[in-house]
Design a protein around this motif. Structure first.
Motif, PDB file in Angstrom:
ATOM      1  N   LEU A 297       0.831  -1.193   0.073  1.00  0.00           N
ATOM      2  CA  LEU A 297       0.023   0.050  -0.028  1.00  0.00           C
ATOM      3  C   LEU A 297       1.048   1.171   0.068  1.00  0.00           C
ATOM      4  O   LEU A 297       0.660   2.255  -0.537  1.00  0.00           O
ATOM      5  CB  LEU A 297      -1.026   0.095   1.347  1.00  0.00           C
ATOM      6  N   SER A 298       2.154   1.281   0.820  1.00  0.00           N
ATOM      7  CA  SER A 298       2.825   2.292   0.736  1.00  0.00           C
ATOM      8  C   SER A 298       3.572   2.705  -0.569  1.00  0.00           C
ATOM      9  O   SER A 298       4.191   3.734  -0.703  1.00  0.00           O
ATOM     10  CB  SER A 298       3.926   2.217   1.888  1.00  0.00           C
ATOM     11  N   ALA A 299       3.446   1.946  -1.440  1.00  0.00           N
ATOM     12  CA  ALA A 299       4.107   2.010  -2.959  1.00  0.00           C
ATOM     13  C   ALA A 299       3.072   2.993  -3.623  1.00  0.00           C
ATOM     14  O   ALA A 299       3.930   3.494  -4.460  1.00  0.00           O
ATOM     15  CB  ALA A 299       4.262   0.943  -3.691  1.00  0.00           C
ATOM     16  N   LEU A 300       1.798   3.185  -3.373  1.00  0.00           N
ATOM     17  CA  LEU A 300       0.913   4.104  -3.983  1.00  0.00           C
ATOM     18  C   LEU A 300       1.393   5.737  -3.267  1.00  0.00           C
ATOM     19  O   LEU A 300       1.535   5.879  -2.053  1.00  0.00           O
ATOM     20  CB  LEU A 300      -0.375   3.629  -3.670  1.00  0.00           C
ATOM     21  N   PRO A 301       1.613   6.563  -4.118  1.00  0.00           N
ATOM     22  CA  PRO A 301       1.939   8.035  -3.754  1.00  0.00           C
ATOM     23  C   PRO A 301       1.105   8.610  -2.711  1.00  0.00           C
ATOM     24  O   PRO A 301       1.694   8.982  -1.571  1.00  0.00           O
ATOM     25  CB  PRO A 301       2.010   8.865  -5.125  1.00  0.00           C
ATOM     26  N   TYR A 302      -0.152   8.285  -2.791  1.00  0.00           N
ATOM     27  CA  TYR A 302      -1.012   9.010  -1.520  1.00  0.00           C
ATOM     28  C   TYR A 302      -0.745   8.214  -0.414  1.00  0.00           C
ATOM     29  O   TYR A 302      -0.698   9.071   0.782  1.00  0.00           O
ATOM     30  CB  TYR A 302      -2.464   8.683  -2.035  1.00  0.00           C
ATOM     31  N   PHE A 303      -0.698   6.882  -0.157  1.00  0.00           N
ATOM     32  CA  PHE A 303      -0.432   6.372   1.063  1.00  0.00           C
ATOM     33  C   PHE A 303       1.034   6.574   1.505  1.00  0.00           C
ATOM     34  O   PHE A 303       1.288   6.700   2.635  1.00  0.00           O
ATOM     35  CB  PHE A 303      -0.636   5.062   0.929  1.00  0.00           C
ATOM     36  N   ALA A 304       1.818   6.755   0.557  1.00  0.00           N
ATOM     37  CA  ALA A 304       3.380   7.145   0.889  1.00  0.00           C
ATOM     38  C   ALA A 304       3.569   8.385   1.494  1.00  0.00           C
ATOM     39  O   ALA A 304       4.244   8.774   2.733  1.00  0.00           O
ATOM     40  CB  ALA A 304       4.441   6.865  -0.269  1.00  0.00           C
ATOM     41  N   ASP A 305       2.785   9.308   1.019  1.00  0.00           N
ATOM     42  CA  ASP A 305       2.769  10.801   1.636  1.00  0.00           C
ATOM     43  C   ASP A 305       2.212  10.510   2.992  1.00  0.00           C
ATOM     44  O   ASP A 305       2.475  11.302   4.027  1.00  0.00           O
ATOM     45  CB  ASP A 305       1.795  11.659   0.788  1.00  0.00           C
ATOM     46  N   LEU A 306       1.021   9.860   3.277  1.00  0.00           N
ATOM     47  CA  LEU A 306       0.363   9.777   4.398  1.00  0.00           C
ATOM     48  C   LEU A 306       1.251   9.355   5.653  1.00  0.00           C
ATOM     49  O   LEU A 306       1.451   9.753   6.865  1.00  0.00           O
ATOM     50  CB  LEU A 306      -0.832   8.568   4.722  1.00  0.00           C
ATOM     51  N   ALA A 307       2.198   8.367   5.272  1.00  0.00           N
ATOM     52  CA  ALA A 307       3.271   7.566   6.097  1.00  0.00           C
ATOM     53  C   ALA A 307       4.214   8.701   6.514  1.00  0.00           C
ATOM     54  O   ALA A 307       4.644   8.714   7.645  1.00  0.00           O
ATOM     55  CB  ALA A 307       3.775   6.413   5.316  1.00  0.00           C
ATOM     56  N   VAL A 308       4.558   9.402   5.679  1.00  0.00           N
ATOM     57  CA  VAL A 308       5.647  10.512   5.839  1.00  0.00           C
ATOM     58  C   VAL A 308       5.131  11.505   6.575  1.00  0.00           C
ATOM     59  O   VAL A 308       5.738  12.181   7.674  1.00  0.00           O
ATOM     60  CB  VAL A 308       6.372  11.126   4.449  1.00  0.00           C
ATOM     61  N   THR A 309       3.767  12.291   6.157  1.00  0.00           N
ATOM     62  CA  THR A 309       3.041  13.103   7.249  1.00  0.00           C
ATOM     63  C   THR A 309       2.913  12.800   8.679  1.00  0.00           C
ATOM     64  O   THR A 309       2.855  13.641   9.523  1.00  0.00           O
ATOM     65  CB  THR A 309       1.883  13.863   6.415  1.00  0.00           C
ATOM     66  N   TYR A 310       2.137  11.570   8.766  1.00  0.00           N
ATOM     67  CA  TYR A 310       1.976  11.146   9.990  1.00  0.00           C
ATOM     68  C   TYR A 310       2.707  10.162  10.397  1.00  0.00           C
ATOM     69  O   TYR A 310       2.334   8.763  10.101  1.00  0.00           O
ATOM     70  CB  TYR A 310       0.039  10.628   9.811  1.00  0.00           C
TER      71      TYR A 310
END
Length: 402
Positions: A297-310
């Motif tokens: 899931l973290s390979a998808l840009p949207y979820f990758a940004d979530l993991a970085v932001t939060y």
């Protein structure tokens, strides 16, 4: 032989002591938001992570590898020297990191630990008997050690990066993520796979060569390519997302091959495991599968940004891997090979504490993401859940099944 088994059991309990210490430091971190604790938060984080990864997991895995592949070779005294030198480095880190963070003495002991790991790696490769030469379990064990050695590149380059570019450099974080990725996904996961395959081989359940090669190379290529998921905080080009995604898919493919093979020998395995151990094996497999789905899931840009932001999404994922997949896997194998007599009641308390802390960490991440207000009691409850884990681990240490 009985004396060696006693020694290895003592070493397993020493590893568990480090996990208790790491959990106690984790409780300090949890209650930092509740009470005025006169410590430096960042220093405790460093101590917590080093003792958990290098004290508990490293010692438990190396003890298991010795038990499975090297026991009975009359090399106990040589191994004892490696073991006690490793203890020196761990105690040194425990006595320095909480008080000074990354400074002269903690760096010295961390560096000495790297040499201890190199010593063990050389010792293992040199002494493993030829009868295991073609065993799939040994191939995975050797690959795990290669990843342990590769991960150490991160700490070595970290010093140069700090001196030249400073701790705010993107390369500083990349060096840390490189270290953690190959430590978690390479050394730890691959070593657990090696131990599981060894167990199967002892039951005369052996992966056919072609199927094993598919599994082995899918898992290894997946580990290498999925490192690119650790670079996505830099917002690189789409090629990095693609490579990271390919790595995640390859790991899932390897998991599917291993799961399918296990089902083929399931009846034989069920006869060799108690109902508790069999359910624990299933829980570890489920946790590992979910871990790899989260990774994909973290390979998808949207979820990758979530993991970085939060950051709580990342913390939850790391704890899922460490406290769930790795630690429960170690409990299973240490118990099965009679290196640790797992008290069932305290294990279930540990599982409850793990589930509660994970639920709360991910809830906080979702709350920040959705701009929801956290209840005033949240930090207290999270701290109590962490205390539950600590209490369970103390119980496992002191209240072994007879």
């Amino acid at each position: 032989m009985a004396a060696l088994m006693t020694t290895l059991r003592k070493q397993s309990k020493m590893a568990l002591v480090y996990l208790v210490v790491a959990a106690a430091l984790g409780c300090v971190l949890r209650f930092f938001r509740v009470f005025d604790i006169p410590v430096t938060y960042k220093f405790i984080v460093h101590a917590h992570s080093h003792i958990a990864l290098l004290g508990w997991v490293y010692l438990a895995l190396t003890t298991l590898l010795y038990e499975l592949f090297l026991k009975g070779l009359r090399i106990d005294k040589k191994y004892a020297r490696i073991f006690w030198f490793t203890q020196l480095t761990l105690v040194g880190m425990l006595l320095t990191f909480p008080f000074q963070g990354y400074a002269v003495f903690s760096i010295v002991f961390s560096t000495l630990f790297l040499f201890a790991s190199y010593w063990f790696s050389f010792f293992f490769y040199k002494n493993v008997p030829r009868r295991y030469k073609t065993a799939p379990s040994l191939k995975c064990a050797k690959a795990a050690i290669v990843y342990l050695l590769v991960s150490s590149i991160g700490p070595w380059v970290l010093g140069a990066i700090m001196n030249i570019l400073g701790p705010d450099s993107v390369w500083y974080r990349l060096a840390i993520y490189f270290y953690l990725h190959f430590l978690y996904n390479g050394w730890m996961i691959m070593a657990l796979v090696a131990i599981f395959l060894f167990f199967l081989e002892k039951q005369h359940v052996v992966l056919p060569e072609r199927k094993f090669n598919t599994f082995f190379w899918s898992l290894n290529l997946g580990i290498v390519f999925s490192f690119f998921l650790s670079t996505l905080f830099t917002h690189p080009g789409p090629g990095y997302y693609l490579l990271g995604g390919v790595g995640a898919v390859l790991q899932l493919g390897a998991f599917y091959v291993l799961l399918g093979f296990f089902r083929g020998g399931q009846n034989k395995v069920m006869k060799m495991l108690s109902p508790f151990r069999y359910r624990l094996l299933g829980a570890v497999a489920l946790l590992w599968g979910i871990k790899m789905l989260l990774q994909l899931l973290s390979a998808l840009p949207y979820f990758a940004d979530l993991a970085v932001t939060y950051l709580d999404f990342t913390i939850g994922y790391l704890h899922w891997t460490f406290l769930g997949v790795v630690t429960m896997g170690l409990f299973l194998f240490l118990d099965y090979f009679k290196l640790l007599a797992l008290n069932r009641k305290f294990f279930f308390l540990y599982a409850l504490g793990f589930a509660l802390t994970e639920a709360l960490i991910f809830y906080r991440a979702i709350a920040y993401w959705q701009r929801l207000e956290l209840p005033s009691w949240f930090d207290v409850v999270l701290g109590i859940a962490s205390l539950t884990v600590l209490l369970a681990l103390v119980g496992l240490l002191l209240g072994e099944e007879k």
